[in-house]
Design a protein around this motif. Structure first.
Motif, PDB file in Angstrom:
ATOM      1  N   ALA A  93     -13.762 -18.163 -54.025  1.00  0.00           N
ATOM      2  CA  ALA A  93     -12.425 -18.605 -54.413  1.00  0.00           C
ATOM      3  C   ALA A  93     -11.846 -17.686 -55.483  1.00  0.00           C
ATOM      4  CB  ALA A  93     -12.466 -20.047 -54.909  1.00  0.00           C
ATOM      5  N   VAL A  94     -12.671 -17.295 -56.457  1.00  0.00           N
ATOM      6  CA  VAL A  94     -12.225 -16.375 -57.499  1.00  0.00           C
ATOM      7  C   VAL A  94     -11.875 -15.018 -56.883  1.00  0.00           C
ATOM      8  CG1 VAL A  94     -12.910 -15.105 -59.567  1.00  0.00           C
ATOM      9  CG2 VAL A  94     -13.517 -17.520 -59.334  1.00  0.00           C
ATOM     10  N   ALA A  95     -12.784 -14.510 -56.053  1.00  0.00           N
ATOM     11  CA  ALA A  95     -12.598 -13.173 -55.490  1.00  0.00           C
ATOM     12  C   ALA A  95     -11.362 -13.096 -54.595  1.00  0.00           C
ATOM     13  CB  ALA A  95     -13.841 -12.763 -54.703  1.00  0.00           C
ATOM     14  N   ARG A  96     -11.183 -14.070 -53.729  1.00  0.00           N
ATOM     15  CA  ARG A  96     -10.053 -14.009 -52.794  1.00  0.00           C
ATOM     16  C   ARG A  96      -8.729 -14.281 -53.494  1.00  0.00           C
ATOM     17  NH1 ARG A  96     -12.885 -17.025 -47.554  1.00  0.00           N
ATOM     18  NH2 ARG A  96     -14.481 -15.409 -47.236  1.00  0.00           N
ATOM     19  N   THR A  97      -8.765 -15.134 -54.509  1.00  0.00           N
ATOM     20  CA  THR A  97      -7.535 -15.392 -55.257  1.00  0.00           C
ATOM     21  C   THR A  97      -7.103 -14.165 -56.043  1.00  0.00           C
ATOM     22  OG1 THR A  97      -7.963 -17.769 -55.419  1.00  0.00           O
ATOM     23  CG2 THR A  97      -6.511 -16.804 -57.087  1.00  0.00           C
ATOM     24  N   GLY A 119      -0.774 -18.940 -54.114  1.00  0.00           N
ATOM     25  CA  GLY A 119      -1.640 -18.060 -54.883  1.00  0.00           C
ATOM     26  C   GLY A 119      -3.110 -18.365 -54.962  1.00  0.00           C
ATOM     27  N   LEU A 120      -3.562 -19.554 -54.558  1.00  0.00           N
ATOM     28  CA  LEU A 120      -4.982 -19.867 -54.619  1.00  0.00           C
ATOM     29  C   LEU A 120      -5.574 -19.779 -53.219  1.00  0.00           C
ATOM     30  CD1 LEU A 120      -5.164 -22.885 -57.096  1.00  0.00           C
ATOM     31  CD2 LEU A 120      -5.224 -20.435 -57.571  1.00  0.00           C
ATOM     32  N   GLU A 121      -6.679 -19.027 -53.092  1.00  0.00           N
ATOM     33  CA  GLU A 121      -7.298 -18.825 -51.785  1.00  0.00           C
ATOM     34  C   GLU A 121      -8.730 -19.357 -51.787  1.00  0.00           C
ATOM     35  OE1 GLU A 121      -5.593 -17.767 -49.272  1.00  0.00           O
ATOM     36  OE2 GLU A 121      -3.822 -17.307 -50.473  1.00  0.00           O
ATOM     37  N   ALA A 122      -9.151 -19.890 -50.628  1.00  0.00           N
ATOM     38  CA  ALA A 122     -10.541 -20.317 -50.387  1.00  0.00           C
ATOM     39  C   ALA A 122     -10.986 -21.444 -51.308  1.00  0.00           C
ATOM     40  CB  ALA A 122     -11.499 -19.130 -50.509  1.00  0.00           C
ATOM     41  N   LEU A 123     -10.052 -22.150 -51.930  1.00  0.00           N
ATOM     42  CA  LEU A 123     -10.447 -23.243 -52.819  1.00  0.00           C
ATOM     43  C   LEU A 123     -10.918 -24.461 -52.033  1.00  0.00           C
ATOM     44  CD1 LEU A 123     -10.673 -23.929 -55.820  1.00  0.00           C
ATOM     45  CD2 LEU A 123      -8.374 -24.922 -55.684  1.00  0.00           C
ATOM     46  N   ALA A 124     -10.333 -24.704 -50.863  1.00  0.00           N
ATOM     47  CA  ALA A 124     -10.718 -25.870 -50.067  1.00  0.00           C
ATOM     48  C   ALA A 124     -12.185 -25.815 -49.678  1.00  0.00           C
ATOM     49  CB  ALA A 124      -9.844 -25.971 -48.821  1.00  0.00           C
ATOM     50  N   GLU A 125     -12.691 -24.609 -49.390  1.00  0.00           N
ATOM     51  CA  GLU A 125     -14.094 -24.478 -48.995  1.00  0.00           C
ATOM     52  C   GLU A 125     -15.023 -24.850 -50.150  1.00  0.00           C
ATOM     53  OE1 GLU A 125     -11.610 -22.463 -46.168  1.00  0.00           O
ATOM     54  OE2 GLU A 125     -11.698 -22.331 -48.349  1.00  0.00           O
ATOM     55  N   ALA A 169      -2.150 -31.177 -50.979  1.00  0.00           N
ATOM     56  CA  ALA A 169      -1.820 -29.762 -51.088  1.00  0.00           C
ATOM     57  C   ALA A 169      -2.320 -29.241 -52.428  1.00  0.00           C
ATOM     58  CB  ALA A 169      -0.310 -29.560 -50.987  1.00  0.00           C
ATOM     59  N   TYR A 170      -2.790 -27.998 -52.427  1.00  0.00           N
ATOM     60  CA  TYR A 170      -3.239 -27.397 -53.680  1.00  0.00           C
ATOM     61  C   TYR A 170      -2.660 -25.996 -53.790  1.00  0.00           C
ATOM     62  CZ  TYR A 170      -6.567 -24.720 -50.875  1.00  0.00           C
ATOM     63  OH  TYR A 170      -7.125 -23.878 -49.947  1.00  0.00           O
ATOM     64  N   GLY A 171      -2.463 -25.559 -55.034  1.00  0.00           N
ATOM     65  CA  GLY A 171      -1.936 -24.216 -55.233  1.00  0.00           C
ATOM     66  C   GLY A 171      -1.792 -23.891 -56.699  1.00  0.00           C
ATOM     67  N   GLY A 172      -1.257 -22.715 -56.945  1.00  0.00           N
ATOM     68  CA  GLY A 172      -1.053 -22.281 -58.316  1.00  0.00           C
ATOM     69  C   GLY A 172       0.258 -22.798 -58.880  1.00  0.00           C
ATOM     70  N   SER A 173       1.293 -22.865 -58.036  1.00  0.00           N
ATOM     71  CA  SER A 173       2.584 -23.404 -58.467  1.00  0.00           C
ATOM     72  C   SER A 173       3.311 -23.888 -57.231  1.00  0.00           C
ATOM     73  CB  SER A 173       3.413 -22.337 -59.183  1.00  0.00           C
ATOM     74  OG  SER A 173       3.666 -21.244 -58.321  1.00  0.00           O
ATOM     75  N   LEU A 174       4.070 -24.958 -57.377  1.00  0.00           N
ATOM     76  CA  LEU A 174       4.729 -25.551 -56.222  1.00  0.00           C
ATOM     77  C   LEU A 174       6.050 -26.168 -56.654  1.00  0.00           C
ATOM     78  CD1 LEU A 174       4.544 -26.571 -53.216  1.00  0.00           C
ATOM     79  CD2 LEU A 174       3.558 -28.652 -54.144  1.00  0.00           C
TER      80      LEU A 174
END
Length: 478
Positions: free
Chosen positions: A95-99, A233-239, A272-277
């Motif tokens: 999640a850190v790396a892909r974000t 902006g946030l990637e792979a957090l769901a996994e 839903a999840y993200g950095g800003s919405l």
């Protein structure tokens, strides 16, 4: 559950939970049941991570020419009492790396295809540094043999490994913090992530402005949870989130998009999840607003989701994962359909029939586990929405065999494949492929011991098997 995201908001330190029940109004009835969920373990971990930063900065400079980072996790079958990982270091690191767009690879199990891909690429191997997490001794032996084969001495190869525990640990106090070490070596601003996590920490015990409590209360009343990336902006957090929710007795669906099959439903809570919405909006157009939105910096997400899952588990009375054990029966070979071997107790003749029989019996949820190589797993990601459309029930998809927390419910599909190449573990009598097969078999025995429906599809030829399987899945709605 409200879909008006402005109706209720709990926020702290830049992270907000929109649409969940307000924590303040519900804290008193549940406070006794949450006794013991203090913040000291989290504070201690953050303090230890912070203390590592000077050492990590020096090590990053020293290993500057090794620009590809591998995080190696456990490869051995889990102990009898072990369950699914609830906070996987590998998934957190991804999640850190892909974000942040970092070059980081995770070996979170004994997958020979991934390991072969590294040791057969001499140029990549020479510029790789491997962070050794707990239980990664076999992977170290395999990679060390790879370095010896390209002409490095054992002393030269040692520079390519960073142990985070045991007598060979290069960093004081790094035990259990492999994800921090790997992220820092890959170029992440770990200090910034720690700042984000520490800023939200005081809210965990607050009566108001407590997003973790608000989210935890919402999760406690949910059943299936669809996790949707809002594209901000946030990637792979769901996994990473999914195993936390599984351990809390929930059914987590890492959705492909807000409009994917299985994201909506009477018993599905969409988050839903993200950095800003922009509040109340979601990609995908009209009618895609989630039930809940969780938005804020990545470091705060790690803290809040972990605590929310703990709260949900406590309130739901989630039981610990039972050991896989040896008492269950593995499914037996029923028939062969071209390159696909079908293992089931049902009377079927081909893959389409096996899938039709399986999906017709899904009343709660369907758990799909794909244990193949990265390319095949990526192709079979299409399976989840196809099966969700056919069953009209929540469908989960994972790539780790130990994913089922509560085996009292659910239907299970495990997909395995013949390894095109395997890797012997030096100094042992087994291979990485055999270790992986043992873990998969233990997971199947756990399912059958609890009397849950199980179909196993084994792809003797992966490329042909993937094509046949997807074609059969597409026929389910024909």
């Amino acid at each position: 559950m409200t879909t008006d995201l402005l109706a209720a908001v709990e926020a702290a330190a830049g992270l907000a939970v929109f649409g969940a029940p307000a924590a303040a109004s519900r804290r008193e009835p549940v406070v006794a049941r949450l006794a013991g969920l203090g913040t000291e373990p989290v504070r201690h971990a953050l303090t230890r991570s912070r203390e590592l930063l000077p050492q990590l900065a020096e090590l990053h400079d020293e290993l500057g020419d090794l620009d590809h980072v591998v995080l190696a996790g456990a490869v051995q079958p889990r102990d009898a009492g072990a369950g699914p990982e609830t906070g996987s270091p590998g998934r957190a690191a991804l999640a850190v790396a892909r974000t942040l767009g970092l070059d980081l690879t995770v070996f979170d199990g004994p997958d020979p295809a991934r390991v072969c891909g590294l040791i057969e690429d001499e140029e990549l191997l020479r510029r790789t540094v491997t962070v050794l997490g707990a239980g990664s001794g076999d992977l170290r032996r395999v990679l060390l043999a790879g370095y010896m084969e390209i002409g490095l001495t054992e002393a030269e190869a040692a520079r390519h490994f960073v142990a985070t525990s045991g007598p060979e640990a290069l960093l004081t106090g790094a035990d259990g913090l492999a994800v921090v070490v790997a992220a820092a070596l890959a170029g992440a601003d770990v200090g910034d992530l720690l700042d984000q996590a520490e800023a939200v920490l005081p809210s965990l015990e607050a009566d108001t402005d407590n997003p973790a409590l608000s989210l935890g209360l919402a999760l406690a009343g949910a059943d299936a949870v669809a996790l949707v990336n809002d594209g901000t902006g946030l990637e792979a957090l769901a996994e990473w989130i999914a195993p936390l929710l599984t351990a809390a007795g929930l059914v987590p669906v890492a959705a492909e998009s807000p409009e994917s099959p299985g994201v909506r439903g009477q018993d599905v809570t969409t988050i839903a999840y993200g950095g800003s919405l922009a509040v109340g909006t979601m990609p995908g157009g009209r009618g895609t607003a989630p039930d809940i939105a969780v938005n804020g910096p990545l470091g705060a997400h790690f803290v809040v989701w972990h605590r929310a899952a703990e709260i949900a588990a406590r309130l739901r009375g989630a039981r610990p994962h039972e050991p896989a054990g040896e008492s269950g029966d593995d499914v037996t070979l029923a028939c062969t359909d071209g390159s696909i071997e079908i293992f089931t107790t049902a009377d079927v003749r081909d893959t389409a029939g096996a899938l039709r029989e399986l999906t017709a019996g899904v009343h709660d949820h369907l758990s799909v586990v794909v244990l193949l190589d990265p390319a095949s797993e990526a192709e079979l990601a299409e399976l989840r929405p196809l099966l969700a459309a056919a069953t009209e029930r929540p469908v989960t998809l994972d790539t780790a065999p130990e994913t089922a927390a509560d085996l009292r419910n659910g239907t299970f599909l495990q997909i395995t494949g013949a390894d095109a190449a395997d890797v012997a573990v030096p100094g042992t009598a087994y291979t990485l492929g055999e270790l992986r097969a043992d873990r998969a078999a233990a997971a199947r025995r756990a399912v059958t011991r609890h009397g849950r429906p199980l179909l196993r599809l084994h792809l003797a030829d992966r490329a042909d098997g993937v094509a046949r399987l997807l074609a059969a899945a597409r026929m389910l709605r024909a």
